[in-house]
Design a protein around this motif. Structure first.
Motif, short mmCIF file in Angstrom:
data_model
loop_
_atom_site.label_atom_id
_atom_site.label_comp_id
_atom_site.label_asym_id
_atom_site.label_seq_id
_atom_site.Cartn_x
_atom_site.Cartn_y
_atom_site.Cartn_z
N CYS A 125 0.83 -1.20 0.00
CA CYS A 125 0.00 0.00 0.00
C CYS A 125 0.87 1.25 0.00
CB CYS A 125 -0.89 -0.02 1.24
SG CYS A 125 -1.99 1.40 1.37
N SER A 126 0.46 2.24 -0.79
CA SER A 126 1.25 3.47 -0.90
C SER A 126 1.04 4.40 0.30
CB SER A 126 0.90 4.21 -2.19
OG SER A 126 -0.48 4.55 -2.23
N HIS A 127 0.24 3.99 1.26
CA HIS A 127 0.07 4.79 2.48
C HIS A 127 1.23 4.51 3.43
CE1 HIS A 127 -2.31 5.73 6.38
NE2 HIS A 127 -1.77 6.83 5.91
N LEU A 128 1.16 3.42 4.20
CA LEU A 128 2.21 3.14 5.17
C LEU A 128 2.81 1.75 4.98
CD1 LEU A 128 0.73 4.74 8.42
CD2 LEU A 128 2.49 5.66 6.90
N GLY A 129 2.57 1.15 3.83
CA GLY A 129 3.33 -0.04 3.50
C GLY A 129 2.71 -1.37 3.87
N CYS A 130 1.45 -1.40 4.28
CA CYS A 130 0.81 -2.69 4.51
C CYS A 130 0.57 -3.39 3.17
CB CYS A 130 -0.53 -2.50 5.21
SG CYS A 130 -0.39 -1.94 6.91
N SER A 131 0.21 -4.64 3.23
CA SER A 131 -0.10 -5.36 2.01
C SER A 131 -1.62 -5.51 1.90
CB SER A 131 0.55 -6.73 1.98
OG SER A 131 0.42 -7.29 0.69
N PRO A 132 -2.24 -4.91 0.90
CA PRO A 132 -3.69 -5.05 0.73
C PRO A 132 -4.08 -6.51 0.49
CG PRO A 132 -2.83 -3.23 -0.58
CD PRO A 132 -1.64 -4.01 -0.09
N VAL A 133 -5.33 -6.81 0.77
CA VAL A 133 -5.84 -8.16 0.52
C VAL A 133 -6.80 -8.10 -0.66
CG1 VAL A 133 -5.58 -8.95 2.90
CG2 VAL A 133 -7.70 -7.82 2.21
N SER A 134 -6.90 -9.21 -1.36
CA SER A 134 -7.77 -9.24 -2.53
C SER A 134 -9.22 -9.34 -2.10
CB SER A 134 -7.39 -10.42 -3.43
OG SER A 134 -7.36 -11.61 -2.69
N GLY A 151 -11.60 -5.70 -6.29
CA GLY A 151 -10.32 -5.00 -6.20
C GLY A 151 -9.57 -5.45 -4.98
N PHE A 152 -8.95 -4.48 -4.29
CA PHE A 152 -8.12 -4.79 -3.14
C PHE A 152 -8.46 -3.83 -2.00
CE2 PHE A 152 -5.86 -5.83 -7.00
CZ PHE A 152 -5.38 -7.11 -6.77
N LEU A 153 -8.37 -4.35 -0.78
CA LEU A 153 -8.62 -3.55 0.42
C LEU A 153 -7.38 -3.60 1.30
CD1 LEU A 153 -10.43 -2.12 2.62
CD2 LEU A 153 -11.07 -4.44 3.36
N CYS A 154 -6.90 -2.43 1.69
CA CYS A 154 -5.81 -2.41 2.67
C CYS A 154 -6.45 -2.36 4.05
CB CYS A 154 -4.90 -1.20 2.44
SG CYS A 154 -3.48 -1.26 3.56
N PRO A 155 -6.28 -3.41 4.83
CA PRO A 155 -6.99 -3.47 6.11
C PRO A 155 -6.46 -2.50 7.15
CG PRO A 155 -5.52 -5.36 5.87
CD PRO A 155 -5.43 -4.59 4.59
N SER A 159 -7.76 1.88 2.80
CA SER A 159 -7.61 2.28 1.40
C SER A 159 -8.10 1.15 0.49
CB SER A 159 -6.14 2.58 1.08
OG SER A 159 -5.73 3.75 1.74
N THR A 160 -8.71 1.54 -0.59
CA THR A 160 -9.21 0.55 -1.54
C THR A 160 -8.63 0.83 -2.93
OG1 THR A 160 -11.20 1.94 -1.66
CG2 THR A 160 -11.36 -0.10 -0.40
N PHE A 161 -8.46 -0.23 -3.67
CA PHE A 161 -7.86 -0.17 -5.01
C PHE A 161 -8.71 -1.00 -5.94
CE2 PHE A 161 -4.70 0.12 -1.69
CZ PHE A 161 -3.86 1.15 -2.08
N ASP A 162 -8.79 -0.57 -7.20
CA ASP A 162 -9.59 -1.35 -8.15
C ASP A 162 -8.78 -2.52 -8.71
OD1 ASP A 162 -7.98 -0.28 -10.15
OD2 ASP A 162 -9.59 0.84 -11.14
N MET A 163 -9.32 -3.18 -9.72
CA MET A 163 -8.67 -4.38 -10.24
C MET A 163 -7.40 -4.06 -11.03
SD MET A 163 -10.36 -6.98 -9.08
CE MET A 163 -9.55 -8.27 -10.00
N ALA A 164 -7.05 -2.79 -11.14
CA ALA A 164 -5.78 -2.41 -11.75
C ALA A 164 -4.87 -1.74 -10.72
CB ALA A 164 -6.02 -1.47 -12.94
N GLY A 165 -5.22 -1.87 -9.44
CA GLY A 165 -4.39 -1.26 -8.40
C GLY A 165 -4.50 0.25 -8.34
N ARG A 166 -5.58 0.81 -8.90
CA ARG A 166 -5.76 2.27 -8.84
C ARG A 166 -6.49 2.62 -7.54
NH1 ARG A 166 -8.47 3.64 -14.59
NH2 ARG A 166 -10.00 2.16 -13.76
N VAL A 167 -5.90 3.56 -6.79
CA VAL A 167 -6.47 3.89 -5.49
C VAL A 167 -7.75 4.72 -5.67
CG1 VAL A 167 -5.10 6.00 -5.16
CG2 VAL A 167 -5.95 4.73 -3.17
N PHE A 168 -8.75 4.42 -4.87
CA PHE A 168 -9.98 5.20 -4.92
C PHE A 168 -9.76 6.56 -4.28
CE2 PHE A 168 -11.60 1.05 -5.88
CZ PHE A 168 -12.66 1.29 -6.72
#
Ligand code: FES
Length: 198
Positions: A125-134, A151-155, A159-168
């Protein structure tokens, strides 16, 4: 395994603090190392990593390690590719124009990849470095909006990301997920970490 301070300047991967390593929507913490594919020698050298994707089916994702980072290789379904048109207006940087973690020119498109069906992204994750989950299943579910397209959710901070890793938009993460340099050595063989082999 314990929480570690986050080194923002190097964007150190702190997956252990985030219960990361989960692949394919599995919520339990799978030891990340179990998904590593490259040899110890290649890992130690930070070398480019060859990955055979011949058995990667639509809807499946694998994780490999490159330079100590988890790199996702996702084979998107036609529906998942189509979802990117729906999320286009909801993401913060739809054309991957931000330069903090520059997206390679060949991935500066809606699907952020060379081939529309294969997404290659760094799972940090581009916030603080966690790994988002699918979170590939569309629709309403905990921590996600009712019109979720997959997409992906960083718990860590949501933060949420779409299926191309674009942050909402309006999420803590400032940038899209990084797309590492990569290229195809053949139809079924990817090279992660290098894109200019002669
Ligand atoms: S580290 Fe991902 S939202 Fe904070």
């Amino acid at each position: 395994m314990s929480d570690q301070p986050v080194d923002k300047s190097r964007r150190t991967w702190v997956a252990i603090a985030c219960g990361a390593g989960a692949v394919g929507g599995v919520a339990t913490a799978i030891p990340f190392v179990s998904t590593f594919q490259p040899s110890e020698r290649a890992r130690a050298a930070g070398a480019a990593v060859e990955v055979d994707i011949s058995t990667l089916k639509p809807g499946e994702m694998i994780t490999v390690e490159w330079r100590g980072k988890p790199v996702w290789i996702l084979h998107r379904t036609p529906e998942q590719i189509a979802s990117l048109a729906k999320t286009e207006s909801q993401v913060a940087d739809p054309k991957s124009e931000r330069t903090q973690y520059p997206t390679p020119e060949y991935a500066r498109n809606q699907h952020r990849s060379i081939k529309p069906e294969i997404f290659v992204g760094v799972g940090i994750c581009s916030h603080l470095g966690c790994s988002p989950v699918s979170k590939f299943t569309p629709g309403a579910q905990p921590s996600l909006p009712d019109d979720w397209q997959g997409g992906f959710l960083c718990p860590c901070h949501g933060s949420t990301f779409d299926m191309a890793g674009r942050v909402f938009k309006n999420k803590p993460a400032p940038d899209n997920l990084e797309v590492p340099p990569h290229m195809y050595l053949s139809d079924t063989k990817l090279l992660i970490g290098e894109d200019k082999r002669a």
